[in-house]
Design a protein around this motif. Structure first.
Motif, mmCIF file in Angstrom:
data_model
loop_
_atom_site.group_PDB
_atom_site.id
_atom_site.type_symbol
_atom_site.label_atom_id
_atom_site.label_comp_id
_atom_site.label_asym_id
_atom_site.label_seq_id
_atom_site.Cartn_x
_atom_site.Cartn_y
_atom_site.Cartn_z
ATOM 1 N N ALA A 1 1.248 2.294 5.389
ATOM 2 C CA ALA A 1 0.450 2.519 4.181
ATOM 3 C C ALA A 1 -0.335 1.240 3.921
ATOM 4 O O ALA A 1 0.237 0.227 3.499
ATOM 5 N N ALA A 2 -1.633 1.277 4.218
ATOM 6 C CA ALA A 2 -2.466 0.087 4.017
ATOM 7 C C ALA A 2 -2.523 -0.282 2.543
ATOM 8 O O ALA A 2 -2.602 -1.468 2.191
ATOM 9 N N THR A 3 -2.493 0.718 1.690
ATOM 10 C CA THR A 3 -2.374 0.513 0.251
ATOM 11 C C THR A 3 -1.389 1.553 -0.271
ATOM 12 O O THR A 3 -1.169 2.596 0.335
ATOM 13 N N GLY A 4 -0.800 1.269 -1.413
ATOM 14 C CA GLY A 4 0.092 2.232 -2.038
ATOM 15 C C GLY A 4 1.463 2.305 -1.401
ATOM 16 O O GLY A 4 1.870 1.395 -0.662
ATOM 17 N N GLU B 1 2.586 6.729 -4.814
ATOM 18 C CA GLU B 1 1.445 6.247 -5.580
ATOM 19 C C GLU B 1 0.235 6.407 -4.675
ATOM 20 O O GLU B 1 0.386 6.645 -3.482
ATOM 21 N N ASP B 2 -0.969 6.351 -5.247
ATOM 22 C CA ASP B 2 -2.161 6.526 -4.413
ATOM 23 C C ASP B 2 -2.055 5.639 -3.168
ATOM 24 O O ASP B 2 -1.720 4.442 -3.270
ATOM 25 N N ALA B 3 -2.344 6.220 -1.996
ATOM 26 C CA ALA B 3 -2.089 5.507 -0.746
ATOM 27 C C ALA B 3 -3.173 5.783 0.283
ATOM 28 O O ALA B 3 -3.769 6.862 0.316
ATOM 29 N N GLU B 4 -3.407 4.789 1.139
ATOM 30 C CA GLU B 4 -4.231 4.927 2.337
ATOM 31 C C GLU B 4 -3.299 4.744 3.529
ATOM 32 O O GLU B 4 -2.645 3.704 3.646
ATOM 33 N N VAL B 5 -3.219 5.748 4.395
ATOM 34 C CA VAL B 5 -2.245 5.764 5.483
ATOM 35 C C VAL B 5 -2.977 5.711 6.813
ATOM 36 O O VAL B 5 -3.962 6.432 7.030
ATOM 37 N N VAL B 6 -2.483 4.864 7.720
ATOM 38 C CA VAL B 6 -2.967 4.804 9.094
ATOM 39 C C VAL B 6 -1.771 5.063 10.010
ATOM 40 O O VAL B 6 -0.694 4.492 9.802
ATOM 41 N N MET B 7 -1.978 5.925 11.003
ATOM 42 C CA MET B 7 -0.858 6.343 11.870
ATOM 43 C C MET B 7 -1.303 6.400 13.321
ATOM 44 O O MET B 7 -2.443 6.770 13.624
ATOM 45 N N VAL B 8 -0.393 6.039 14.216
ATOM 46 C CA VAL B 8 -0.584 6.233 15.652
ATOM 47 C C VAL B 8 0.421 7.291 16.120
ATOM 48 O O VAL B 8 1.621 7.181 15.851
#
Length: 233
Positions: free
Chosen positions: A190-193, A222-229
């Motif tokens: 989670a880059a944010t949140g 909470e509000d989130a920005e997610v990056v996944m491989v």
């Protein structure tokens, strides 16, 4: 199995222009228990000071994906490619048989990014580079930004690896379910949140390893920005 790697426990490197955290062994940081997940070899969380960056240096036989979180990064390489990738977008470099590149922050403020290295499925490919904007990402979904899996559509940047890099934004309370399946593993941040992954909580910039799970449900607490491989094991 879901395993959380708290941000505070990640490897560290800092000098006058780079403040980095390493999810896996990299450079001066070495942990034999943290050598990657499946074909995912490197996940660096970098903050680059304005007017600085990585001077020209070589790579071979690696797929290098850069996800820009804040600011922008300007790429130059020995093939004559040059381009600027802004926050929320992605660039992919195929190191292949060999490439020399530089990455600079030419912006007025810091640039923050994830640099992700994935082992290629095929050796000896021609080197290359590309960048793409993703203005149509739908909130509450994970969009493939770079994809080398079987059946990948043409909207994502290609990878020479059985892997994909996906990203999305979730509002607090929103969930997204992602299939992995047999022989695959996942790693997400989670880059944010903050989020839960199959019920296991993870905070901002924690790493989450997913193994032996057919599907995962990511829920934003909470509000989130997610990056996944998503990558072959």
């Amino acid at each position: 199995m879901i395993e959380v790697h708290p941000f505070a426990t990640l490897g560290r490197f800092r000098n006058t222009w780079l403040n980095a955290r390493h999810h896996f062994s990299f450079g001066e940081y070495y942990d034999p228990a943290r050598m990657g997940v499946g074909g995912l070899r490197v996940w660096n969380d970098d903050e680059i000071a304005p007017g600085t960056g990585f001077d020209p240096h070589p790579h071979r036989e690696m797929e290098i994906v850069t996800y820009v979180r804040e600011g922008a990064i300007t790429h130059r390489d020995s093939l004559g490619n040059e381009g600027r990738t802004e926050a929320g977008d992605v660039q992919v470099m195929h190191a292949g048989t060999g490439i020399v590149h530089a990455e600079y922050n030419l912006e007025p403020g810091p640039t923050r990014l994830f640099q992700i290295w994935i082992l290629p499925g095929t050796q000896g490919v021609a080197p290359g580079w590309g960048t793409r904007r993703f203005p149509t990402r739908v909130e509450g979904t994970l969009t493939p930004l770079a994809d080398g899996r079987a059946g990948a559509n043409g909207e994502a940047l290609p990878l020479h690896a059985d892997a994909a890099v996906l990203a999305g934004r979730l509002r607090a309370g929103q969930s997204v379910t992602q299939a992995l399946g047999a022989g695959r593993v996942g790693y997400l941040v989670a880059a944010t949140g903050a989020v839960t992954v199959n019920g296991t909580p993870a905070g901002t910039r924690d790493g989450v390893t997913v193994t032996e799970e057919d599907t995962i449900t990511i829920t934003a607490t909470e509000d989130a920005e997610v990056v996944m491989v998503d990558v072959a094991a």
